[in-house]
Structure formats: structure tokens, C-alpha cells
Design a protein around this motif. Sequence first.
Motif, PDB file in Angstrom:
ATOM      1  N   PHE A 112      13.350 -18.994  17.532  1.00  0.00           N
ATOM      2  CA  PHE A 112      14.678 -19.532  17.859  1.00  0.00           C
ATOM      3  C   PHE A 112      14.743 -19.752  19.361  1.00  0.00           C
ATOM      4  CE2 PHE A 112      18.938 -18.684  19.578  1.00  0.00           C
ATOM      5  CZ  PHE A 112      19.663 -19.699  18.961  1.00  0.00           C
ATOM      6  N   LEU A 113      15.198 -20.931  19.762  1.00  0.00           N
ATOM      7  CA  LEU A 113      15.362 -21.250  21.180  1.00  0.00           C
ATOM      8  C   LEU A 113      16.720 -21.916  21.359  1.00  0.00           C
ATOM      9  CD1 LEU A 113      14.309 -21.435  24.063  1.00  0.00           C
ATOM     10  CD2 LEU A 113      13.054 -23.501  23.421  1.00  0.00           C
ATOM     11  N   GLY A 114      17.620 -21.222  22.036  1.00  0.00           N
ATOM     12  CA  GLY A 114      18.951 -21.756  22.285  1.00  0.00           C
ATOM     13  C   GLY A 114      19.132 -22.120  23.744  1.00  0.00           C
ATOM     14  N   ALA A 115      19.877 -23.195  23.986  1.00  0.00           N
ATOM     15  CA  ALA A 115      20.209 -23.604  25.353  1.00  0.00           C
ATOM     16  C   ALA A 115      21.677 -23.992  25.382  1.00  0.00           C
ATOM     17  CB  ALA A 115      19.339 -24.775  25.793  1.00  0.00           C
ATOM     18  N   MET A 116      22.418 -23.440  26.335  1.00  0.00           N
ATOM     19  CA  MET A 116      23.851 -23.727  26.416  1.00  0.00           C
ATOM     20  C   MET A 116      24.339 -23.481  27.840  1.00  0.00           C
ATOM     21  SD  MET A 116      24.506 -20.246  24.534  1.00  0.00           S
ATOM     22  CE  MET A 116      22.765 -20.501  24.162  1.00  0.00           C
ATOM     23  N   PHE A 117      25.514 -24.010  28.159  1.00  0.00           N
ATOM     24  CA  PHE A 117      26.109 -23.743  29.453  1.00  0.00           C
ATOM     25  C   PHE A 117      26.573 -22.297  29.506  1.00  0.00           C
ATOM     26  CE2 PHE A 117      27.130 -28.448  29.756  1.00  0.00           C
ATOM     27  CZ  PHE A 117      26.206 -28.677  30.760  1.00  0.00           C
ATOM     28  N   ILE A 150      25.487 -14.311  30.910  1.00  0.00           N
ATOM     29  CA  ILE A 150      24.145 -14.159  30.343  1.00  0.00           C
ATOM     30  C   ILE A 150      23.983 -12.818  29.626  1.00  0.00           C
ATOM     31  CG2 ILE A 150      23.222 -13.327  32.553  1.00  0.00           C
ATOM     32  CD1 ILE A 150      20.598 -14.740  31.797  1.00  0.00           C
ATOM     33  N   ARG A 151      24.539 -11.741  30.150  1.00  0.00           N
ATOM     34  CA  ARG A 151      24.357 -10.441  29.479  1.00  0.00           C
ATOM     35  C   ARG A 151      25.083 -10.397  28.145  1.00  0.00           C
ATOM     36  NH1 ARG A 151      27.376  -6.672  33.963  1.00  0.00           N
ATOM     37  NH2 ARG A 151      29.360  -7.771  34.012  1.00  0.00           N
ATOM     38  N   ASP A 152      26.239 -11.087  28.050  1.00  0.00           N
ATOM     39  CA  ASP A 152      26.960 -11.132  26.787  1.00  0.00           C
ATOM     40  C   ASP A 152      26.181 -11.928  25.750  1.00  0.00           C
ATOM     41  OD1 ASP A 152      29.097  -9.700  27.919  1.00  0.00           O
ATOM     42  OD2 ASP A 152      29.973 -11.539  28.715  1.00  0.00           O
ATOM     43  N   LEU A 153      25.582 -13.034  26.173  1.00  0.00           N
ATOM     44  CA  LEU A 153      24.787 -13.840  25.257  1.00  0.00           C
ATOM     45  C   LEU A 153      23.521 -13.103  24.833  1.00  0.00           C
ATOM     46  CD1 LEU A 153      25.255 -17.307  26.975  1.00  0.00           C
ATOM     47  CD2 LEU A 153      26.116 -16.636  24.724  1.00  0.00           C
ATOM     48  N   GLY A 154      22.929 -12.363  25.759  1.00  0.00           N
ATOM     49  CA  GLY A 154      21.772 -11.559  25.396  1.00  0.00           C
ATOM     50  C   GLY A 154      22.124 -10.514  24.350  1.00  0.00           C
ATOM     51  N   ALA A 155      23.328  -9.930  24.463  1.00  0.00           N
ATOM     52  CA  ALA A 155      23.774  -8.950  23.478  1.00  0.00           C
ATOM     53  C   ALA A 155      23.973  -9.601  22.114  1.00  0.00           C
ATOM     54  CB  ALA A 155      25.068  -8.290  23.949  1.00  0.00           C
ATOM     55  N   ALA A 163      13.964 -10.579  16.719  1.00  0.00           N
ATOM     56  CA  ALA A 163      12.962  -9.726  17.343  1.00  0.00           C
ATOM     57  C   ALA A 163      12.596 -10.289  18.715  1.00  0.00           C
ATOM     58  CB  ALA A 163      11.718  -9.648  16.464  1.00  0.00           C
ATOM     59  N   LEU A 164      12.179  -9.414  19.618  1.00  0.00           N
ATOM     60  CA  LEU A 164      11.729  -9.797  20.962  1.00  0.00           C
ATOM     61  C   LEU A 164      12.743 -10.707  21.665  1.00  0.00           C
ATOM     62  CD1 LEU A 164       8.040 -10.639  19.943  1.00  0.00           C
ATOM     63  CD2 LEU A 164       8.941  -8.448  20.754  1.00  0.00           C
ATOM     64  N   PRO A 165      14.027 -10.326  21.729  1.00  0.00           N
ATOM     65  CA  PRO A 165      15.045 -11.202  22.318  1.00  0.00           C
ATOM     66  C   PRO A 165      14.947 -11.271  23.843  1.00  0.00           C
ATOM     67  CG  PRO A 165      16.015  -9.097  21.754  1.00  0.00           C
ATOM     68  CD  PRO A 165      14.590  -9.054  21.258  1.00  0.00           C
ATOM     69  N   VAL A 166      15.128 -12.461  24.379  1.00  0.00           N
ATOM     70  CA  VAL A 166      15.099 -12.682  25.833  1.00  0.00           C
ATOM     71  C   VAL A 166      16.200 -13.684  26.184  1.00  0.00           C
ATOM     72  CG1 VAL A 166      13.787 -13.550  27.805  1.00  0.00           C
ATOM     73  CG2 VAL A 166      12.616 -12.252  26.007  1.00  0.00           C
ATOM     74  N   ALA A 167      16.957 -13.395  27.237  1.00  0.00           N
ATOM     75  CA  ALA A 167      17.951 -14.321  27.771  1.00  0.00           C
ATOM     76  C   ALA A 167      17.664 -14.540  29.249  1.00  0.00           C
ATOM     77  CB  ALA A 167      19.363 -13.764  27.583  1.00  0.00           C
ATOM     78  N   LEU A 235      18.243 -18.729  25.333  1.00  0.00           N
ATOM     79  CA  LEU A 235      18.079 -17.561  24.465  1.00  0.00           C
ATOM     80  C   LEU A 235      16.835 -17.767  23.615  1.00  0.00           C
ATOM     81  CD1 LEU A 235      21.735 -17.081  23.165  1.00  0.00           C
ATOM     82  CD2 LEU A 235      20.651 -16.003  25.145  1.00  0.00           C
ATOM     83  N   THR A 236      15.956 -16.773  23.616  1.00  0.00           N
ATOM     84  CA  THR A 236      14.720 -16.844  22.841  1.00  0.00           C
ATOM     85  C   THR A 236      14.602 -15.616  21.959  1.00  0.00           C
ATOM     86  OG1 THR A 236      13.651 -17.994  24.696  1.00  0.00           O
ATOM     87  CG2 THR A 236      12.228 -17.138  22.964  1.00  0.00           C
ATOM     88  N   GLY A 237      14.282 -15.827  20.704  1.00  0.00           N
ATOM     89  CA  GLY A 237      14.073 -14.719  19.783  1.00  0.00           C
ATOM     90  C   GLY A 237      13.217 -15.168  18.614  1.00  0.00           C
ATOM     91  N   TRP A 238      12.669 -14.212  17.899  1.00  0.00           N
ATOM     92  CA  TRP A 238      11.772 -14.503  16.787  1.00  0.00           C
ATOM     93  C   TRP A 238      12.313 -13.872  15.507  1.00  0.00           C
ATOM     94  CZ3 TRP A 238       7.305 -17.384  17.682  1.00  0.00           C
ATOM     95  CH2 TRP A 238       6.992 -17.606  19.030  1.00  0.00           C
TER      96      TRP A 238
END
Length: 273
Positions: A112-117, A150-155, A163-167, A235-238
Motif C-alpha cells: 500500500f502506498l498513499g500520498a496526500m496533502f 504526519i504522526r496522526d496519519l502514521g497512527a 505491516a512495516l508501516p512508514v510515514a 504512507l507505506t505499509g504491507w
Amino acid sequence: MRTPPNIADRASLDRNRSRMTATFMLDAVADEIQERLIEVNRPFNAPAIVSGQPEYWARHFPDAVQVTDTDLLALDAGRHDLVIHAMSMHWANDPIGQIVQSRHALKPDGLFLGAMFGGQTLHELRSVLAEAESRVTGGLSPRVAPMAEIRDLGALLQRSGMALPVADAMPLNVTYEDAWALMRDLRAMGEANALSQRLRKPTRRAVFAEAAKLYAEHFSDADGRIRATFEVIFLTGWAPDESQQKPLRPGSATTRLADALGAKELNLPQTDD
């Protein structure tokens, strides 16, 4: 289950997007997504893209299934090895729902790869519009879509079960002749005000004139051009899979840190409290 608030007026949002003529922001994001996929270094044979501009993204990813960013996504469970949520989640009524639906559409170990403002986007414009409207009318009305930090979106990414989430964030700094040019560009980008709680009568021109004046006073460069911040959060996750790396259990290490670093271990003297 709690019904999420209706953030966007969908008819207005679709109308704004249909009038899009400026794509420089989408171009920058599309290039960044391509670079990130190259770094992943694996083929994707069943990609899907969720967006509000399917014609645009189909030109960059002609083999991908194009899905409109409605509340209920037209994604089949377990069908895709890649889902890209492209530059529309800041308008979503339920961002966590968008991510969860994307995860369910992934095959095991799918990306999963998300991109947003993000929340720093247009902070200059938001502040001067609020001050100008307060000065001219004595009140405030919603004018810019709420964008998460960014921290809210990471949460949210962690809560979705990825799995392996990264923001991470990509700041883009743009300059304009004046605030009027910026607002024209936002309309051309399809990002004009489409909030469901927006003011339904025309805004007095005096509000925008005051905002333009405040913008020039507080956010101008030496050459007189104004600055505008755009923050794109990725946002990146598997989708979980047994083949993925997992963190070791606390206390399970078999090698001392000093040995791994080739450093001499010192015993600190004991002190009495």
C-alpha cells in the motif's frame, strides 16, 4: 459503528476536479511514486490506483485498475499486489476506512502506498484568510480542507493492520506573484473549497483583498513574491505475510552491543543513593 462526518460536498468536489488544468503538483507526486516503486525492486502485476483524477493517473499507470475515491471503494478483496491511494485522502470522510479497504484489497505481502496533502499545506493561506475574515466580517467559515499531521496519519496506518508501516513527508515550496495567483492556481488544481460546511453565499471581495494584503506583509520573499507551502505525506505499509521480517522479542538478543560495535565495555562505579 460511528458514522464519519461528511467533510466534502461530493458534487462540488467532483465539479472542481473536472475543471482541473494545472497538474504540476500531481506530476511531482507521480514522479516520486515511480521512484519509490523502483526502490522497492519488485514487479507489480495487479496494481490499483484510488484517486479523484482517474484519467490523469491512467496516463502514468496504464496497466492499473482505476478506482474512484468514494466512501466505499470498488476494490475486490485480495486481488491486488499494489494499491496506490493518490492525492485524495485529505478529502476523505473516513481516512482510516480508506486505508483498511485498501489493505483488504491486497494479496499477502502486497504494498500500500498513499500520498496526500499533510497538515502544513497552505498554512500561510489558512492563517491570513482566517485573520482577514475575522477583521472584515467578525466571523469565520471553513475554507481549507482539514489535513492531518504526519504522526496522526502514521497512527492511522498502524491501526489499519498494515505491516512495516512508514510515514514520511515531502515538502514542496512554491512562490507566486501574489495571493490572487495562488488562489487561481488552487482552482486550476481542482483544490478549491468543496467543504460541506463552507459558506454558501459569495464571500465579500474585501475578505480576499485583506487576505492578499496580509499575505504580502507576512509571507513575502525579498523579491516581493509570496511563499506557499505544500506538504505531501507518503504512507507505506504491507499486507501481513509470514515471509516478512518481524522484530525480535525483547530480551532475546544473543550478542552484546559492545561486541557488535567492537567497543571496550566499561563497568561504571556503583553509587549510593
